[in-house]
Design an enzyme around this catalytic site. Structure first.
Site, PDB file in Angstrom:
ATOM      1  N   SER A 175      -4.906   1.337  15.671  1.00 31.26           N
ATOM      2  CA  SER A 175      -4.554   2.821  15.648  1.00 31.26           C
ATOM      3  C   SER A 175      -5.702   3.409  14.593  1.00 31.26           C
ATOM      4  O   SER A 175      -6.232   4.483  14.792  1.00 31.26           O
ATOM      5  CB  SER A 175      -3.378   2.887  15.250  1.00 31.26           C
ATOM      6  OG  SER A 175      -2.860   2.520  14.001  1.00 31.26           O
ATOM      7  N   ASP A 182      -5.242   0.894   6.062  1.00 32.11           N
ATOM      8  CA  ASP A 182      -5.871   0.545   7.321  1.00 32.11           C
ATOM      9  C   ASP A 182      -7.060   1.578   7.414  1.00 32.11           C
ATOM     10  O   ASP A 182      -8.231   1.161   7.807  1.00 32.11           O
ATOM     11  CB  ASP A 182      -4.947   0.833   8.403  1.00 32.11           C
ATOM     12  CG  ASP A 182      -3.628  -0.157   8.154  1.00 32.11           C
ATOM     13  OD1 ASP A 182      -3.582  -1.161   7.599  1.00 32.11           O
ATOM     14  OD2 ASP A 182      -2.752   0.000   8.967  1.00 32.11           O
ATOM     15  N   SER A 195      -4.784  -3.332  12.973  1.00 27.26           N
ATOM     16  CA  SER A 195      -5.152  -2.093  12.884  1.00 27.26           C
ATOM     17  C   SER A 195      -5.718  -1.305  13.893  1.00 27.26           C
ATOM     18  O   SER A 195      -7.055  -0.657  13.574  1.00 27.26           O
ATOM     19  CB  SER A 195      -5.530  -1.726  11.504  1.00 27.26           C
ATOM     20  OG  SER A 195      -5.396  -0.306  11.142  1.00 27.26           O
ATOM     21  N   ASP A 209       0.815  -1.114  -0.074  1.00 29.47           N
ATOM     22  CA  ASP A 209      -0.056   0.014   0.123  1.00 29.47           C
ATOM     23  C   ASP A 209       0.918   1.195  -0.045  1.00 29.47           C
ATOM     24  O   ASP A 209       0.448   2.366  -0.599  1.00 29.47           O
ATOM     25  CB  ASP A 209      -1.209   0.090   1.164  1.00 29.47           C
ATOM     26  CG  ASP A 209      -0.529   0.280   2.540  1.00 29.47           C
ATOM     27  OD1 ASP A 209       0.642   0.044   2.739  1.00 29.47           O
ATOM     28  OD2 ASP A 209      -1.061   0.749   3.356  1.00 29.47           O
ATOM     29  N   GLU A 269      -1.964  10.248  11.097  1.00 30.12           N
ATOM     30  CA  GLU A 269      -1.146   9.433  11.497  1.00 30.12           C
ATOM     31  C   GLU A 269       0.394   9.679  10.971  1.00 30.12           C
ATOM     32  O   GLU A 269       1.395   9.396  11.751  1.00 30.12           O
ATOM     33  CB  GLU A 269      -1.543   8.021  11.030  1.00 30.12           C
ATOM     34  CG  GLU A 269      -0.410   6.798  11.696  1.00 30.12           C
ATOM     35  CD  GLU A 269      -1.172   5.367  11.899  1.00 30.12           C
ATOM     36  OE1 GLU A 269      -2.315   5.344  12.262  1.00 30.12           O
ATOM     37  OE2 GLU A 269      -0.311   4.575  12.259  1.00 30.12           O
TER      38      GLU A 269
HETATM   39  P1  ADP Z   1      -1.726  -1.397  15.118  1.00 30.66           P
HETATM   40  O1  ADP Z   1      -1.165  -2.332  14.222  1.00 30.66           O
HETATM   41  O2  ADP Z   1      -2.781  -2.117  16.165  1.00 30.66           O
HETATM   42  O3  ADP Z   1      -2.420  -0.304  14.650  1.00 30.66           O
HETATM   43  P2  ADP Z   1      -0.073   0.553  16.058  1.00 30.66           P
HETATM   44  O4  ADP Z   1       1.240   0.628  16.754  1.00 30.66           O
HETATM   45  O5  ADP Z   1       0.036   1.263  14.797  1.00 30.66           O
HETATM   46  O6  ADP Z   1      -0.610  -0.913  15.919  1.00 30.66           O
HETATM   47  O7  ADP Z   1      -1.047   1.374  17.142  1.00 30.66           O
HETATM   48  C1  ADP Z   1      -1.088   0.813  18.446  1.00 30.66           C
HETATM   49  C2  ADP Z   1      -1.269   2.056  19.135  1.00 30.66           C
HETATM   50  O8  ADP Z   1      -2.693   2.589  19.060  1.00 30.66           O
HETATM   51  C3  ADP Z   1      -1.275   1.884  20.650  1.00 30.66           C
HETATM   52  O9  ADP Z   1       0.201   2.051  21.295  1.00 30.66           O
HETATM   53  C4  ADP Z   1      -2.040   2.860  21.385  1.00 30.66           C
HETATM   54  O10 ADP Z   1      -1.247   4.321  21.516  1.00 30.66           O
HETATM   55  C5  ADP Z   1      -3.253   3.157  20.364  1.00 30.66           C
HETATM   56  N1  ADP Z   1      -4.302   2.217  20.680  1.00 30.66           N
HETATM   57  C6  ADP Z   1      -4.846   1.083  20.417  1.00 30.66           C
HETATM   58  N2  ADP Z   1      -5.829   0.549  21.001  1.00 30.66           N
HETATM   59  C7  ADP Z   1      -6.211   1.457  21.853  1.00 30.66           C
HETATM   60  C8  ADP Z   1      -7.038   1.385  23.066  1.00 30.66           C
HETATM   61  N3  ADP Z   1      -7.837   0.209  23.205  1.00 30.66           N
HETATM   62  N4  ADP Z   1      -6.956   2.401  23.793  1.00 30.66           N
HETATM   63  C9  ADP Z   1      -5.931   3.426  23.682  1.00 30.66           C
HETATM   64  N5  ADP Z   1      -5.297   3.642  22.812  1.00 30.66           N
HETATM   65  C10 ADP Z   1      -5.126   2.602  21.821  1.00 30.66           C
HETATM   66 MG    MG Z   2      -1.484   1.018  13.316  1.00 32.21          MG
END
Ligand code: ADP
Ligand code: MG
Length: 481
Positions: free
Chosen positions: A209, A253, A207, A112, A241
């Site tokens: 975030s 995402d 995903s 992507d 982001e």
């Molecule tokens: P992913 O692949 O799951 O998107 P990322 O590293 O891009 O992983 O994003 C994860 C981040 O998003 C976490 O470190 C946190 O800052 C935020 N996040 C995800 N879920 C939650 C939640 N339930 N509550 C608060 N923040 C969250």
């Molecule tokens: Mg993410």
């Protein structure tokens, strides 16, 4: 443009259900007897419930479903009774509820950001966000899962602080980034009090975030009445982001979280942003296996992969100047010019170019319901992620091998950026429970570690629901049910 499905309570205590692009205007038409025959005969009292979608196609489909609900089901929906008891607590306090799903990518990994096509599915794990509108530009955000609350203003967001001058916790960068970018783009910004939680595992490739960004973006769109479709909503969130959180992510995402479609995968060309919905066969289950291994090296390795792709692209451009993305390079061109690349950029580019071809073939396979072929392509993708892109790890390889050896599995592979996280498998629906038990047991026997395995349903993208908390809605039977 967002479109709404709504319930109007009428003076005979029955509901009128409809869809519209503008609730206020439509309600006025009903009031004046110009909305529908039903509301002409039974005077409308008030709008008690609505939900919004990114475009009218989904709203029209949803209207058909809503019209089939019984009177009591409509009452339950209007009062938020269909959710669990814990969530009920919030319904009494907040008028707005946003559901924003995570996603799993079936095919098209690490393409992507190379202009390639992807095939994600929005899943039934999501961010739940409750909110009330404020009359100023202050934002209170409570992250229930983190047990933390921040209060923000536009100025504090600009300097990455909360209102008291404390640096923002990481999770708050996602909502703050969306507010910040929307403000920079001159969208009308409305303050709110909110709380959210999520059942999308963090950092596992599903995903979490983007789902947060899309939830807050959809809320702001609703409050500010932005004329913005879900694709633009995804682009705004991606920019948040990239520019505010500081992760140089692609568009997949946010796109999937915004535009997901029930029982379907999404085919998105990330270069042109053309997309289509591809229905999934009913007898196939999507099984996620979470290795629970956190992606420690993910950020540095991700940046290294991006840099290698850029290096490959600029070298290949010397031979074929018309290419803009690696996805523009055909396998034939790559066979001719690829030998000019150093070993690492060669491997990375080879993965990307072949992966783009696989996604196109997979879309054809889905259109002809050929899941066996789809599964073969998933297996080839995993091999490529392991050997060429080098983003797998031994435990994930073991998990994929176990799944691919199972007789009910069409194909299994690592999903997400890699270095841990989840695998996705397409499995015969009727044998999915057995498949899940078997791979759990076999993985444990092989590694001594436990995994979490579950089925994900392909789901709709972000929705906003509104409930009239002070409505004159009463329980009881409708005269027409
Ligand atoms: P992913 O692949 O799951 O998107 P990322 O590293 O891009 O992983 O994003 C994860 C981040 O998003 C976490 O470190 C946190 O800052 C935020 N996040 C995800 N879920 C939650 C939640 N339930 N509550 C608060 N923040 C969250
Ligand atoms: Mg993410």
């Amino acid at each position: 443009m967002p479109a709404y499905c709504y319930f109007i309570l009428c003076d005979n205590n029955a509901f009128y259900t409809g869809w519209t692009k503008n609730i206020k205007r439509r309600f006025k038409q009903h009031l004046h007897g110009k909305g529908a025959y039903y509301t002409k005969v039974h005077s409308p009292v008030e709008v008690v419930y609505w939900e919004s979608y990114g475009d009218d196609k989904i709203a029209r489909k949803r209207e058909v479903q809503l019209k089939k609900l019984t009177h009591n089901q409509k009452i339950n929906l209007s009062r938020g009774r269909l959710t669990n008891m814990c969530d009920r607590l919030y319904f009494d306090k907040y008028n707005y509820f946003v559901n924003s799903p995570g996603r799993v990518n079936l095919l098209g990994e690490h393409v992507d950001y190379n202009g390639g096509p992807v095939l994600p599915v929005a899943i039934d794990r999501s961010v739940s966000l409750w909110a009330n509108r404020r009359n100023d530009q202050q934002f209170s955000v409570n992250a229930l899962d983190m047990d933390q609350n921040v209060v923000l203003t536009l100025n504090s967001i600009e300097s990455r602080m909360d209102i008291q001058g404390n640096p923002l916790p990481d999770w708050a960068l996602y909502p703050a980034g969306v507010i910040h970018i929307a403000h920079k783009q001159n969208y009308q910004i409305n303050g709110f009090d909110s709380l959210f939680k999520s059942n999308i595992p963090i950092g596992s490739g599903l995903s979490s975030s983007a789902a947060i960004e899309i939830a807050f973006a959809a809320l702001l769109r609703e409050f500010g009445m932005w004329k913005m479709d879900n694709l633009q909503l995804a682009l705004l969130s991606q920019e948040a982001e990239q520019r505010y959180v500081g992760v140089n992510c692609g568009i997949m995402d946010q796109f999937a979280s915004a535009n997901g479609a029930a029982n379907s995968a999404l085919y998105l060309d990330t270069a042109t942003l053309q997309w289509q919905i591809l229905p999934l066969p009913k007898d196939v289950a999507i099984v996620i296996a979470d290795s629970k291994i956190k992606r420690n090296l993910a950020t540095s390795e991700y940046n290294e992969r991006r840099a290698s792709c850029e290096e490959a692209l600029s070298k290949l451009k010397e031979f074929s100047p018309s290419i803009n993305y690696l996805s523009d390079v055909s396998p034939q061109e790559f066979a001719k010019f690829g030998k000019n690349l150093a070993e690492i950029p060669y491997k990375r580019a080879k993965h990307v170019i072949e992966e783009c071809q696989r996604v196109k073939l997979a879309a054809q396979a889905l259109k002809s319901s050929n899941i066996v072929e789809f599964g073969k392509l998933m297996k080839a993708t995993h091999a490529s992620l392991r050997d060429l892109y080098e983003v797998s790890i031994p435990q994930i390889d073991t998990l994929v091998e176990i799944a691919n050896a199972h007789r009910s599995c069409f194909g299994s592979r690592l999903t997400g950026a890699g270095f841990g996280g989840c695998t996705v498998s397409l499995v015969l629906q009727e044998s999915a429970d057995k498949f899940m038990d078997d791979i759990k047991r076999d993985y444990y026997l092989n590694t001594g570690s436990e995994i979490e395995v579950y089925i994900c349903k392909a789901s709709n993208g972000v929705t906003v629901q509104w409930r009239n908390q002070t409505s004159s809605l009463t329980d009881g039977k409708s005269p027409i049910d």
